[in-house]
Design a protein around this motif. Structure first.
Motif, mmCIF file in Angstrom:
data_model
loop_
_atom_site.group_PDB
_atom_site.id
_atom_site.type_symbol
_atom_site.label_atom_id
_atom_site.label_comp_id
_atom_site.label_asym_id
_atom_site.label_seq_id
_atom_site.Cartn_x
_atom_site.Cartn_y
_atom_site.Cartn_z
ATOM 1 N N PRO A 261 22.194 40.969 34.540
ATOM 2 C CA PRO A 261 23.084 42.131 34.638
ATOM 3 C C PRO A 261 22.646 43.263 33.707
ATOM 4 N N ARG A 262 22.966 44.482 34.130
ATOM 5 C CA ARG A 262 22.840 45.641 33.258
ATOM 6 C C ARG A 262 24.221 45.970 32.690
ATOM 7 N N ALA A 263 24.252 46.845 31.695
ATOM 8 C CA ALA A 263 25.525 47.190 31.066
ATOM 9 C C ALA A 263 26.502 47.804 32.063
ATOM 10 N N ASP A 264 25.960 48.520 33.066
ATOM 11 C CA ASP A 264 26.829 49.171 34.059
ATOM 12 C C ASP A 264 27.662 48.159 34.833
ATOM 13 N N LEU A 265 27.143 46.954 35.021
ATOM 14 C CA LEU A 265 27.866 45.944 35.770
ATOM 15 C C LEU A 265 29.189 45.620 35.087
ATOM 16 N N TYR A 266 29.158 45.469 33.756
ATOM 17 C CA TYR A 266 30.388 45.160 33.029
ATOM 18 C C TYR A 266 31.282 46.388 32.918
ATOM 19 N N ALA A 267 30.674 47.573 32.802
ATOM 20 C CA ALA A 267 31.465 48.798 32.684
ATOM 21 C C ALA A 267 32.289 49.053 33.934
#
Length: 765
Positions: free
Chosen positions: A194-200
């Protein structure tokens, strides 16, 4: 298909999910505690959040995540869905709908309102009961997703096998996978980073792994090589990656479907492992993760999820501890999710088994999305087919007097087939009134909150079908009527209690078919119409004469006059006198009529009678002063041949006809429409007994009846101009244009009302 088309499909599905959400919440508000109802509500919010995350709709994702978290508390029996709790959730559903509309059409949602609901939802998620008036922050605050703390997991050392691999037993119920994975099942390797955008955007890697577990047996390897030291960790960063082995027979597409809403925000690779028996040196050494989760599920036999981390572990001991703690948290959330689902799945198993036989017999209904313009085009073509078929039949009849030729017989079969085709095409446009009724629930809640009243909306006959054109034009008049019933009809809780009534008022909205039309009734148990006040208001506004002698029915109908309102002051809800006027004009534009029945102290009932479709109608073709007219068959009660003894004069220009010991006004259609200057002799014509707008009956006098036919409605206003007393036009089999009579307008003109003007009682009495 480009991205815009995909996005449009997403918003169409959002409408369905929002309808499912509100329907489920209303069922829960009525006491429904079926786990499937709760799960359906949860799935609706979860689906909206997932799709919104794929398109980067951050505001929608954030709010949906908070809402979803609170609903998850209800699913897991941590939060009792009382009426106070559901009141907050219904408001949250309204905001979720607003955020969806804003994402599609632009604009903005009141941030104070959304922040206030986020606070209330967060409070519910933490076990705090809703307060009577939730405080709303003045300063703007970004909506942040909240997550429930996972159930505590007891960490205990466990023995590993010779490979250094520690499997973590975990039970999956039948809803998420087969009891056994047969030997020789295809195996796939999934690399997921995952990239940070996935959690954001509100997505959760743990939930994705959970969904992946539904389709097969997993072996999960967590790679923590990228994890920095504790002092360098970014709280919003993404450091973990997973290598997942999946044994399933559902294929690669099923695996990729799990990640379809996250694939833009992660690195994903899926490939099949051809030889699952020997991996050789390609397999990395593994370090066991000693978490015993068997205590979470006594039924630990069955499928297993093996969670291990790739070696070597981080050199920093503190970082390793953080990584282990986060891994434990992820695993605990995964386990908790399974346990919470177990009870719901078990409760639904019996109902599912009972319905399985019926489903197998009846089959699963399938639907497709079709552009409405295409359906309209098809309906127009079928209408032209009906007209041409009628013309062809007319020509054959004129040239074949005996009526026994094979051509004539073939035309009869063609007529039957054409009628069946037309009925089938019209059925495509027929849709239930449920979407419109569901929109009224929100209006009731909003107006009740603004007026400080407690209102309960009861809907019946939501699956009654009507033409989509009628449904689209029904929303506006219903909205005005609902606002009027809540604001003017139902009393305040204090006043109702003083009168011995239930402090909670009731508004009932029903739909049903009757005689080829749809009847929609809006009833309330409020104070009813104050006729003295209505009459005095009409006199004060110069709408009627001070000495006008009006019946109760006529007084009740005064509320439909333009500019009329009984409100003492103008508010955001009422007072400008445009609501009920709009209702009457909208209903009449649909070819319908509206009646009022009111009993002071007990409430009012508004009844709307509307055609099922605006495309075709069954009519009686009649002749009046050499003109051909079509009278809608649904308005006709009976036809009769007047006798001289049954005709009675009344006043200078009025006549009555005696029908079964009662008198009914006789209306000369030709005179009303100015087809002739003098009244015709009733004995030489035919009388059509029709239902008038006010519920009474009138006998329309015509010269002759040609027959009964189904005709295609053509708008006279769109192709020519508005003609007083005429609703529309059609084309007959001989090619002539026939006018469709506006029965209500003709009956109104017989009472002294002008065909060219709006209803006025100034000259009555």
């Amino acid at each position: 298909m480009d991205m815009n088309e995909i996005k449009e499909i997403f918003f169409q599905e959002c409408e369905e999910q929002l309808a499912e959400l509100e329907s489920g919440l209303l069922k829960m508000n009525d006491g429904d505690r079926d786990p499937e109802t709760v799960n359906a509500v949860f799935r609706a919010v979860h689906s909206i959040k997932g799709g919104a995350g794929a398109f980067g709709l951050d505001d929608l994702v954030s709010f949906a995540h908070v809402f979803e978290t609170t609903l998850d508390c209800v699913r897991s029996n941590k939060l009792e869905p009382t009426q106070d709790v559901l009141k907050v959730m219904l408001k949250a559903a309204d905001v979720l709908a607003d955020l969806t509309n804003v994402a599609r059409d632009g604009g903005s949602v009141d941030p104070a309102r959304s922040r206030g609901l986020v606070k209330e939802l967060e409070a519910l998620a933490h076990g705090e009961l809703p307060s009577a008036s939730a405080a709303v922050e003045a300063a703007p605050r970004q909506v942040k997703p909240v997550a429930l703390a996972p159930a505590p997991v007891e960490v205990a050392p466990a023995a590993t096998d010779d490979s250094g691999f520690q499997p973590i037993p975990f039970s999956f119920d039948d809803d998420f996978g087969a009891d056994e994975v047969p030997a020789g099942m295809p195996e796939y390797q999934v690399t997921f980073k995952p990239r940070a955008d996935l959690y954001a955007k509100g997505n959760d890697a743990t939930l994705l792994l959970r969904d992946l577990a539904r389709i097969g047996e997993l072996s999960v390897h967590c790679n923590m090589d990228a994890l920095p030291g504790l002092d360098e960790i970014d709280a919003e960063g993404a450091y973990f990656a997973w290598t997942i082995s999946v044994r399933t027979d559902k294929g690669e597409d099923a695996i990729r479907t799990v990640f379809e809403f996250a694939e833009w925000d992660c690195e994903l690779d899926v490939r099949r492992i051809e030889d699952t028996a020997s991996k050789g040196d390609d397999e990395l050494p593994m370090v066991p993760v000693p978490f015993d989760l068997s205590a979470l599920d006594d039924d630990s036999a069955g499928q297993t999820v093996q969670v291990v981390e790739e070696a070597p572990p981080p050199a920093n001991d503190v970082a390793a501890a953080v990584a282990a703690a986060e891994t434990a948290s992820n695993i605990a959330q995964l386990a908790a999710a399974r346990v919470e689902k177990k009870e719901a799945a078990a409760a639904a198993a019996a109902a599912s088994a009972a319905a399985q036989n019926n489903a197998a017999a009846a089959g699963v209904g399938q639907t497709i999305r079709v552009d409405l313009d295409r359906v309209d085009r098809l309906i127009n073509l079928v209408g032209e087919l009906v007209i041409n078929q009628a013309m062809l039949s007319q020509s054959v009849i004129e040239n074949d007097n005996n009526g026994t030729s094979s051509i004539n017989m073939g035309l009869e079969e063609l007529q039957q087939l054409t009628r069946e085709i037309q009925d089938s095409v019209m059925a495509i446009r027929a849709q239930p009134v449920k979407p419109v009724f569901q929109r009224m629930s929100r209006i009731v809640r909003e107006i009740a909150d603004m007026t400080g009243k407690s209102i309960r909306l009861i809907t019946e006959g939501e699956n009654t079908e009507v033409d989509k054109t009628v449904i689209d034009k029904l929303a506006e008049p219903l909205t005005h009527m609902i606002r009027n019933a809540v604001d003017h009809g139902v009393e305040t809780p204090e006043k109702r209690a003083a009168l011995g009534k239930n402090p909670e008022g009731t508004v009932r909205l029903t739909a049903k078919h009757r005689s080829g039309r749809i009847l929609i009734e809006l009833a309330d148990d409020g104070a009813g119409i104050n006729r003295e006040k209505v009459r005095q208001k009409a006199i004060d506004n110069d709408l009627i004469a001070a000495d006008a002698n009006l019946s109760d029915e006529e007084i009740d109908n005064l509320i439909f006059l333009p500019g009329f309102s009984t409100a003492d002051k103008i508010s955001d809800i009422s007072g400008r006198g445009v609501g009920m006027d709009v209702v009457k004009r909208s209903i009449q534009a649909l070819g319908g009529r509206i009646n009022i029945t009111s009993k002071p102290g007990h409430g009012s009932v508004f009844t709307m009678s509307l055609p099922l479709t605006l495309a075709v109608l069954d009519g009686m073709v009649v002749t009046v002063a050499g003109q051909t007219l079509v009278v809608p068959l649904t308005a006709i009660v009976e036809t009769l041949q007047p006798e001289a003894a049954a005709i009675h004069s009344f006043g200078a220009n009025h006549r009555l006809i005696s029908i079964r010991n009662s008198f009914c006004p006789l209306v000369d259609v030709g005179r009303i429409l100015n087809f002739r200057a003098t009244q015709a002799d009733p004995v030489e014509g035919v009388a059509l007994l029709v239902e008038s707008e006010g519920g009474g009956q009138r006998a329309l006098m015509v010269d002759a009846i040609q027959g009964q036919r189904q005709v295609v409605i053509k708008s006279l206003e769109a192709n020519y101009t508005h003609v007083p007393g005429i609703a529309a036009a059609t084309i007959l089999g001989d090619g002539r244009v026939a006018l469709i009579l506006d029965v209500d307008a003709v009956v109104g003109a017989s009472r002294g009302q002008s065909l060219k003007a709006e209803m006025s009682y100034a000259a009555v009495g």
